[in-house]
Design an enzyme around this catalytic site. Structure first.
Site, PDB file in Angstrom:
ATOM      1  N   LYS A 107     -29.468 -98.876 -28.644  1.00  0.00           N
ATOM      2  CA  LYS A 107     -28.711 -98.170 -27.592  1.00  0.00           C
ATOM      3  C   LYS A 107     -28.337 -96.753 -27.986  1.00  0.00           C
ATOM      4  O   LYS A 107     -28.246 -95.860 -27.143  1.00  0.00           O
ATOM      5  CB  LYS A 107     -27.462 -98.954 -27.202  1.00  0.00           C
ATOM      6  CG  LYS A 107     -26.578 -99.364 -28.355  1.00  0.00           C
ATOM      7  CD  LYS A 107     -26.972-100.707 -28.896  1.00  0.00           C
ATOM      8  CE  LYS A 107     -26.308-100.998 -30.220  1.00  0.00           C
ATOM      9  NZ  LYS A 107     -26.177-102.409 -30.503  1.00  0.00           N
ATOM     10  N   LYS A 207     -23.775 -97.997 -24.608  1.00  0.00           N
ATOM     11  CA  LYS A 207     -24.226 -98.991 -23.618  1.00  0.00           C
ATOM     12  C   LYS A 207     -23.790 -98.585 -22.216  1.00  0.00           C
ATOM     13  O   LYS A 207     -24.554 -98.713 -21.246  1.00  0.00           O
ATOM     14  CB  LYS A 207     -23.673-100.369 -23.998  1.00  0.00           C
ATOM     15  CG  LYS A 207     -24.253-100.893 -25.309  1.00  0.00           C
ATOM     16  CD  LYS A 207     -23.431-102.052 -25.855  1.00  0.00           C
ATOM     17  CE  LYS A 207     -24.042-102.594 -27.137  1.00  0.00           C
ATOM     18  NZ  LYS A 207     -23.150-103.510 -27.857  1.00  0.00           N
TER      19      LYS A 207
END
Ligand code: NDP
Ligand code: HSE
Length: 440
Positions: A107, A207
């Site tokens: 991420k 995220k």
């Protein structure tokens, strides 16, 4: 049956080793589901001598993940190294540039370079898949990008970091100290290589940056996200929250507001009766508000080798089946820049913990400062005021913990009020402030 899919895996740590194990134990089921066999033909890590719990003898070894990514002997490149630059970035670029689809759990890399990498994948007519990058084993990327493609999304929020949720849960349920809980999370393989990324909220922000792009068709910019981690949360806050009817969770929230897209990551008090309050341990939850579907809530393990490898393997299966969709739900050139709402405009309730000097008039002064900012107090509780007269004489006006909660107000008003309270010398230390989210 078409030819087998040859997989190159770079990174054989918590996730990579679990992936090798899953691919080995599920090989016949995978061949049946994909219509072709899926085989790891080459791997890369730093230490060739380390036991990975799998037989590597039939796999080519590469010391250099970039060389593996460019090898003509693999069809898909799986990046499980981590980090937003260095070997992770270089190897992903090398794989895409040489026409290989990429699967990654990274991420940090996507939050920094996602749009550019999506463009590179399009130019080379390959896919870039990253289901494991957000909320571990929960299939949130496919859900947002594919299943909810017919919705306008107004808000996406959730618990996006397994390490923080594990720490907060164990501090509350087992009365453990922060550092012991973090050590356990590291031992269980939940934490990032540098766990400050977890506890200071950066991982959640990475995220959330990806989810924001999927939700609003926007470019990715994690720098715009308001960020606070959980390292300042004490057992006193957790206990006070419980007495007030709340639990403390690290939330990531992205929502449309009149002043732009609000993106924030911070410890949050959520009502005990809400669905989010019941998400414990390493579990994550993501709630998506779509205009057609209503609210969808996904719950599942947010970290750990096996759960994360499950998501990585799902992406590999897509490649084996020849399935491909635009990386961020639409062609990269369609992703629009966006206006970020300023955090000072945020509206909500607040929990404030002060160490108030035990002097007459101190309470009245705090209440007056709050009122001057137009802040309406919902409750004021003085805790632990159990000292005897003799102790009070010994300790003088030693500060006493006082907990305030406010009705809905603005972040700007609360910050100004706390600044004034601190400057007037009625409290010791820095006030603790935790936002309250009224969730169902
Ligand atoms: P680990 O630290 O356990 O593993 C990293 C691996 O990368 C190790 O095998 C290491 O080799 C290898 N590596 C590091 N540098 C190099 C290099 N220069 N060349 C080749 N290999 C290298 O990390 P995780 O498995 O926990 O995480 C991997 C990725 O997955 C990260 O992006 C992480 O954010 C993400 N992720 C992790 C989750 C989890 O629960 N752990 C959940 C979701 C995503 P060696 O073993 O020899 O040192
Ligand atoms: N360190 C991360 C977490 C791994 O604890 O959630 C999953 O992304």
């Amino acid at each position: 049956m078409t030819t087998e899919l040859r997989v190159g895996v770079a990174g054989l740590g918590t996730v990579g080793a679990s992936l090798l194990h899953l691919l080995e134990t599920r090989s016949s089921a995978l061949a049946a589901r994909c219509g072709r066999s899926v085989r790891v033909s080459a791997v890369s890590a730093r230490d060739r001598t380390r036991d990975r719990g799998a037989d590597l003898s039939a796999m080519a070894w590469f010391d250099d993940p970039v060389a593996l990514a460019g090898s003509p002997d693999i069809d898909v490149f799986v990046e499980l190294i981590g980090g937003d630059n260095g070997p992770a970035e270089d190897s992903v670029r090398a794989a895409l540039a040489t026409g290989k689809s990429v699967v990654t759990a990274n991420k940090a890399l996507l939050a920094k370079h996602g749009v550019e990498l999506a463009r590179l994948a399009e130019e080379n007519k390959v896919s870039l898949s990253y289901e494991a990058a957000v909320a571990g084993g929960i299939p949130v990327i496919k859900t947002m990008r594919e299943s909810l493609a017919g919705n306008e999304i107004d808000r996406v929020y959730g618990i996006l970091n397994g390490t923080c949720n594990y720490i907060l849960t164990r501090m509350e349920q087992d009365g453990l100290d922060f550092s012991d809980c973090l050590a356990d999370a590291q031992r269980l393989g939940y934490a990032e290589a540098d766990p400050t990324f977890d506890i200071e909220g950066n991982d959640t922000a990475h995220k959330l940056a990806i989810l924001t792009s999927l939700a609003f068709g926007s470019q990715i910019n994690s720098e715009k996200i308001y960020l606070e981690g959980i390292s300042s949360i004490t057992r006193a806050d957790i206990e006070a929250a419980s007495e007030l009817g709340y639990r403390i969770k690290l939330l990531g929230v992205a929502q449309r507001t009149d002043s732009g897209i609000e993106q924030r990551v911070h410890p949050t008090m959520v009502p005990k009766a809400s669905a989010i309050a019941r998400i414990d341990g390493v579990l994550n939850a993501v709630a998506i508000d779509g205009d057609a579907v209503g609210e969808v809530v996904l719950v599942g393990p947010g970290a750990g080798g096996s759960a994360t490898a499950s998501a990585v393997l799902g992406d590999i299966v897509d490649v084996a089946r020849g399935l491909s969709v635009p990386t961020l739900g639409m062609p990269a050139h369609e992703l629009a820049p966006y206006k970020a709402a300023r955090m000072r405009m945020h509206e909500g309730g607040y929990y404030i913990r002060l160490a108030v000097y035990d002097r007459s008039g101190a309470f009245a002064e705090i209440a007056r400062i709050m009122a001057d900012e137009g802040i309406s107090l919902e409750s004021i509780v003085q805790r632990d005021r159990t000292r005897t007269h003799t102790e009070a004489e010994t300790h003088g006006d030693a500060p006493q913990p006082v907990i305030l909660t406010t009705y809905e107000t603005t972040e700007a008003a609360v910050k100004r009020a706390l600044g004034t309270i601190t400057a007037r010398n009625v409290v010791a230390g820095t006030p603790q402030m935790i936002r309250i989210e009224k969730l169902r």
